[in-house]
Design an enzyme around this catalytic site. Structure first.
Site, PDB file in Angstrom:
ATOM      1  NE  ARG A 205     -14.690   1.350  -3.584  1.00  0.00           N
ATOM      2  CZ  ARG A 205     -14.878   0.875  -4.817  1.00  0.00           C
ATOM      3  NH1 ARG A 205     -15.316  -0.361  -4.996  1.00  0.00           N
ATOM      4  NH2 ARG A 205     -14.628   1.625  -5.867  1.00  0.00           N
TER       5      ARG A 205
ATOM      6  NE  ARG B  22      22.949 -10.377   6.744  1.00  0.00           N
ATOM      7  CZ  ARG B  22      23.540  -9.893   7.841  1.00  0.00           C
ATOM      8  NH1 ARG B  22      24.231 -10.703   8.634  1.00  0.00           N
ATOM      9  NH2 ARG B  22      23.456  -8.631   8.139  1.00  0.00           N
TER      10      ARG B  22
ATOM     11  CD  GLN C 279      -8.566  16.845  -8.010  1.00  0.00           C
ATOM     12  OE1 GLN C 279      -8.016  15.750  -7.926  1.00  0.00           O
ATOM     13  NE2 GLN C 279      -9.751  17.005  -8.580  1.00  0.00           N
TER      14      GLN C 279
END
Length: 464
Positions: free
Chosen positions: A15, A338, A73
């Site tokens: 979903r 920065r 799994q």
């Protein structure tokens, strides 16, 4: 007594409608799985086992934690099948805590309470009462529906209409004596509507063996909400941010609107800090006493010291090097700092000024439309509008050193490597490629030339 933790992180997350594995979607700057791992790590377990499946290689490369191991799994045949994959790695003597990789906001205190309730003897379940329990497994009790003995958990799709009216739900989190858990896991079957191996079936097994089944309750709904869609992710983000905003305000921070704050990392605030609307804080940000952050600022990995004011629309990104703003400095609006920007006391950085890997000493000013890269700037320097350090020669970066009390005029280009002596003045419009002596005026301009009779080019008339 050994503590092992199993985190189920194998789901595809259909979903989410994304190529990214569900547990790697981000909430408040961290992936869902990272949130769970950070909380789990505070319990100092002997082993943390993450069960991966969909996008396993990507998930395993993206996260780390002390004592973390992975098992896979494949195929995904239910929650019980997932924990079966982890069982061989668990210590026989001790407690196993089972968590979900898509339930990011569970608190460490809640985990500890569940482990304590287990005490190596009981099966402890984390439950919560929800107004709308749709989709959750219901906790079935004998007698009193609130305080009665727990008899089992019924998944929503297998529940009868009467059972679906039960409001107490199982959150997917449990703690169990490891030896008993291994025995129960081996006995699981997939005789149910989904054909899956349900971890919740171990509850009925514990009841049959007369192992006490106890419940602890989550503090609030947000702690146990999972993420299965972008809508749920966005809802949980706002819940997280609101919770954090409330904590900040309880500590004395003044938020103009707690609904318009985003912290995607760690925000540490001193006394009398003010934060206006629509600010984003990422990484680690420290705000000293009396700091004011105006609206629409984005600040990442920075330390802003006492009394500094950050004006609107300022962007700071310290990356790994960090940004430091000294006491009473003024920055912005529309400034960009920065990595390696280090501003001293009372420094002014104005609109459309960019600073990278540069230090400015006390009282230095660059108020308009300027660039300082790889520069060391002394005290009380005035750096003119439109001036830049040309620090890159196409292969290497070079440094510019500007002494104290220097005045750099507007629209200058300082071609590094370069040193300007203390007290020097650089005339406006100069392109300087040689050192400038202290205390003198240096001008580097071409001689103006005027050409009589010159005319501007014009377009030829269109044919036809």
């Amino acid at each position: 007594m050994a503590l092992d933790i199993v985190i189920m992180a194998a789901g595809k997350g259909t979903r989410m409608k994304s190529a990214l594995p569900k547990v790697l979607h981000r909430l408040a700057g961290l992936s869902l799985l990272e949130h769970v791992l950070h909380s789990a790590s505070t319990l100092h377990a002997q082993r943390i086992v993450a069960v991966t499946g969909h996008g396993a290689e990507q998930v395993e490369a993206a996260v780390s934690a002390p004592n973390l191991q992975f098992v896979r799994q494949s195929p995904q045949l239910g929650t019980g099948h997932a924990v079966q994959q982890a069982a061989p790695l668990l210590h026989d003597e001790g407690v196993t805590l089972i968590l979900n990789g898509d339930v990011p906001l569970i608190e460490p205190d809640t985990m500890r309470a569940l482990v304590d309730a287990c005490a190596g003897r009981h099966l402890a379940l984390l439950t919560i009462v929800l107004p709308d329990p749709t989709g959750y497994g219901r906790v079935v009790r004998s007698g009193d529906p609130v305080g009665g003995t727990i008899e089992g958990i019924v998944e929503h799709k297998d529940a009868t209409p009467a059972q679906r009216r039960i409001k107490e739900v199982y959150t997917g989190v449990m703690a169990a004596p490891t030896a008993a858990l291994k025995r129960w896991l081996a006995a699981l079957t997939n005789d149910n509507a989904a054909g899956e191996y349900y971890l919740t079936d171990v509850v009925a097994m514990a009841v049959r063996e007369h192992v006490g089944v106890v419940a602890t309750h989550a503090h609030d709904e947000a702690e146990v909400l999972g993420v299965n869609s972008p809508l749920q992710l966005a809802d949980l983000e706002r819940r997280y941010q609101r919770r954090l905003a409330e904590r900040l305000m309880e500590a004395g921070v003044r938020l103009a609107d707690p609904a318009r704050l985003d912290v995607r990392g760690e925000l540490l605030c001193g006394q009398d800090v003010e934060i206006d609307v629509n600010c984003v804080f990422e990484g680690r940000v420290e705000l000293g006493d009396g700091v004011r952050i105006s609206s629409h600022c984005v600040i990442r990995n920075a330390r802003i010291e006492a009394g500094a004011v950050i004006h609107p629309f300022t962007h700071m990104d310290g990356e790994a090097s960090g940004v430091r703003i000294g006491p009473r400095a003024l920055v912005g609006p529309f400034a960009r700092l920065r990595p390696g920007a280090d501003l001293g006391e009372d420094v002014h950085i104005g609109n459309f000024v960019e600073v990278k890997n540069s230090s400015l000493a006390r009282g230095a000013k660059a108020n308009h439309l300027a660039y300082l890269g790889d520069a060391t700037v002394g005290e009380k320097v005035n750096y003119g509008a439109g001036s830049i350090t040309a620090n890159y020669d196409g292969a290497y970066k070079h440094r510019t050193v500007i002494g104290a009390n220097v005045h750099v005029g507007s629209n200058c280009v300082l071609v590094a490597p370069l040193t300007i002596g203390p007290g020097a003045t650089i005339g406006a419009g100069s392109t300087l490629s040689k050192d400038a002596p202290a205390g003198q005026l240096t001008v580097a301009r071409a001689k103006p030339v005027s050409l009589p009779g010159w005319t501007r080019p014009v377009k030829a008339p269109k044919a036809g």
